[in-house]
Design an enzyme around this catalytic site. Structure first.
Site, PDB file in Angstrom:
ATOM      1  N   TYR A   1       0.852  -1.197   0.000  1.00 46.36           N
ATOM      2  CA  TYR A   1       0.000   0.000   0.000  1.00 46.36           C
ATOM      3  C   TYR A   1       0.882   1.240   0.000  1.00 46.36           C
ATOM      4  O   TYR A   1       1.909   1.292   0.688  1.00 46.36           O
ATOM      5  CB  TYR A   1      -0.900   0.031   1.238  1.00 46.36           C
ATOM      6  CG  TYR A   1      -1.685   1.330   1.372  1.00 46.36           C
ATOM      7  CD1 TYR A   1      -2.948   1.446   0.804  1.00 46.36           C
ATOM      8  CD2 TYR A   1      -1.153   2.425   2.041  1.00 46.36           C
ATOM      9  CE1 TYR A   1      -3.665   2.638   0.904  1.00 46.36           C
ATOM     10  CE2 TYR A   1      -1.859   3.617   2.139  1.00 46.36           C
ATOM     11  CZ  TYR A   1      -3.112   3.718   1.571  1.00 46.36           C
ATOM     12  OH  TYR A   1      -3.796   4.894   1.669  1.00 46.36           O
TER      13      TYR A   1
ATOM     14  N   GLU B   1      -3.501   7.577  -4.293  1.00 43.11           N
ATOM     15  CA  GLU B   1      -3.477   6.335  -3.512  1.00 43.11           C
ATOM     16  C   GLU B   1      -3.344   5.134  -4.440  1.00 43.11           C
ATOM     17  O   GLU B   1      -4.123   4.985  -5.385  1.00 43.11           O
ATOM     18  CB  GLU B   1      -4.745   6.214  -2.681  1.00 43.11           C
ATOM     19  CG  GLU B   1      -4.789   4.961  -1.809  1.00 43.11           C
ATOM     20  CD  GLU B   1      -6.082   4.829  -1.023  1.00 43.11           C
ATOM     21  OE1 GLU B   1      -6.027   4.837   0.214  1.00 43.11           O
ATOM     22  OE2 GLU B   1      -7.148   4.732  -1.655  1.00 43.11           O
TER      23      GLU B   1
END
Length: 406
Positions: free
Chosen positions: A125, A213
């Site tokens: 992530y 993101e």
């Protein structure tokens, strides 16, 4: 301004950021052709069909009335066509859309990057956003990708790492190496991560993003680092520098009343309450909504008419608020600094007369520049409007009006 996944990936590719390749389509037949093209180009038997909406949680979400997920894998052209047919035109309900869901007008048919290889794959992530408390950009990253980062932060906060970068400079090489090291990468994967995060940060700054993101950020079986998914938000205030990016706006994904408000340069956000608000200044708007809640009401919207409001913008704001059937009362709270109170008062009068039969109570608080003139305008207009001097007094009047309407 939010972008679709396929739009964000195309922008990242311009900055040499490696992404999972895909083809956006809007028909099941085009999805089948996209699969064939990807199979020839990349050799995998599998492909992924991803609903393109402005919301997260698509893989867990379902098309309303079916068991079809918003992200699904197919292994031949016919399966891909069927999946796309089940998704396109449907209403996808996810944790972020709420029960109303969002209509899917496009899907992205993407290459399979999870196929077996010499090395194990890994989901990571990474996101970049402004940290307003420090006045710097922050890179948040974790070894736990492919899941909600909020869940990771709650259950395993030690797995969340942060790296701050001064907005006047670029990401430094030692910082990129630190990120790759903390993600547990070695060898070629380590080098590729250093390159990836450096180019990604450059894209974040160059595109004036407010959020970038990547989840999951993927290490492939041959140690490549690619963005499998991408959520990109652009700073609306910087779009004047990027007319090409402004053209990517998909108004079908936005609330219709918010789209209409933007035409009049009104800062409007729809909420779920029963008290319509029209205020000048974001801080005063927040204070007004707090006062409404403390008095027992619930704000139906955030509406900042700004410092250049005139009769036309006030009337437009009035009409937008009244489109909400939940609104039981309207509170207008204007502090005349840059904007003149008499202009706002004239806008209220014009809107009232133009719209006609307004059946919800209107409470007006006008203080500051030309406030006395504004009060005289309203008093002499013959309108059924209640006036207040103190904000607390205005909130109490709103509360009474809502109670009576209920």
């Amino acid at each position: 301004m939010n972008l679709h996944e396929y739009q964000a990936k195309e922008l990242l590719k311009k900055f040499q950021v490696a992404v999972q390749e895909g083809i956006p389509v809007d028909t099941p037949e085009a999805a089948a052709e996209a699969y064939k093209h990807l199979k020839i180009q990349y050799g995998s038997e599998y492909a992924v069909v991803k609903a393109q909406i402005h919301a997260g949680g698509r893989g867990k979400g379902k098309i309303k009335g079916t068991e079809q997920r918003g992200v699904a894998v197919g292994k031949n052209a016919e399966e891909i066509k069927t999946i796309a047919g089940n998704i396109l035109g449907g209403i996808l309900v996810t944790a972020q859309t709420g029960p109303a869901g969002k209509k899917v007008n496009k899907v992205l048919v993407a290459q399979d990057v999870y196929y077996p290889g010499p090395q194990p794959t890994k989901e990571l992530y990474l996101s970049i956003l402004p940290d307003r408390t420090r006045g710097e950009n922050v890179i948040i990253y974790s070894t736990e990708g492919g899941v909600d980062i909020e869940e990771v932060a709650h259950k395993s906060p030690e797995k969340i790492f942060r790296e701050w970068v001064h907005p006047a400079g670029e990401l430094q090489p030692f910082q990129a190496r630190k990120i790759a090291f903390n993600l547990g990468l070695k060898g070629e994967a380590f080098k590729n991560m250093v390159r990836f995060v450096t180019q990604l940060y450059h894209a974040f700054v160059s595109l004036d993003c407010s959020l970038l993101e990547i989840n999951p950020l993927f290490k492939t079986s041959d140690d490549k680092i690619i963005a499998v998914d991408c959520k990109m938000n652009l700073d609306d205030n910087a779009l004047i520098r990027h007319p090409d990016l402004e053209a990517l706006r998909d108004i079908n994904e936005e609330d219709p009343t918010e789209v209409e408000a933007s035409k009049y340069n009104l800062n409007f956000v729809k909420l779920d309450g029963n008290v319509g608000c029209m205020v000048n200044g974001a801080g005063l708007a927040m204070a007004t909504m707090d006062m409404i809640k403390l008095s027992g009401g619930e704000p139906a919207n955030f509406l900042d008419v700004g410092g250049t409001a005139n009769a036309q913008t006030v009337e437009a704001g009035f009409r937008i608020i009244l489109k909400d059937p939940k609104v039981k009362a309207i509170l207008i709270n204007i502090f005349g600094g840059i904007v003149r109170c008499d202009r706002v008062a004239q806008g209220i009068i014009d809107a009232y007369r133009s719209i006609g039969d307004i059946r919800v109570p209107i409470i007006v608080r006008l203080q500051g520049t030309n406030a006395e003139e504004a009060k005289r305008l309203i008093e002499n207009s013959g309108l059924k409007v209640q006036s207040a001097i103190l904000l607390s007094e205005a909130a109490e009047l709103v509360n009474k009006a809502v109670a009576q309407a209920s």
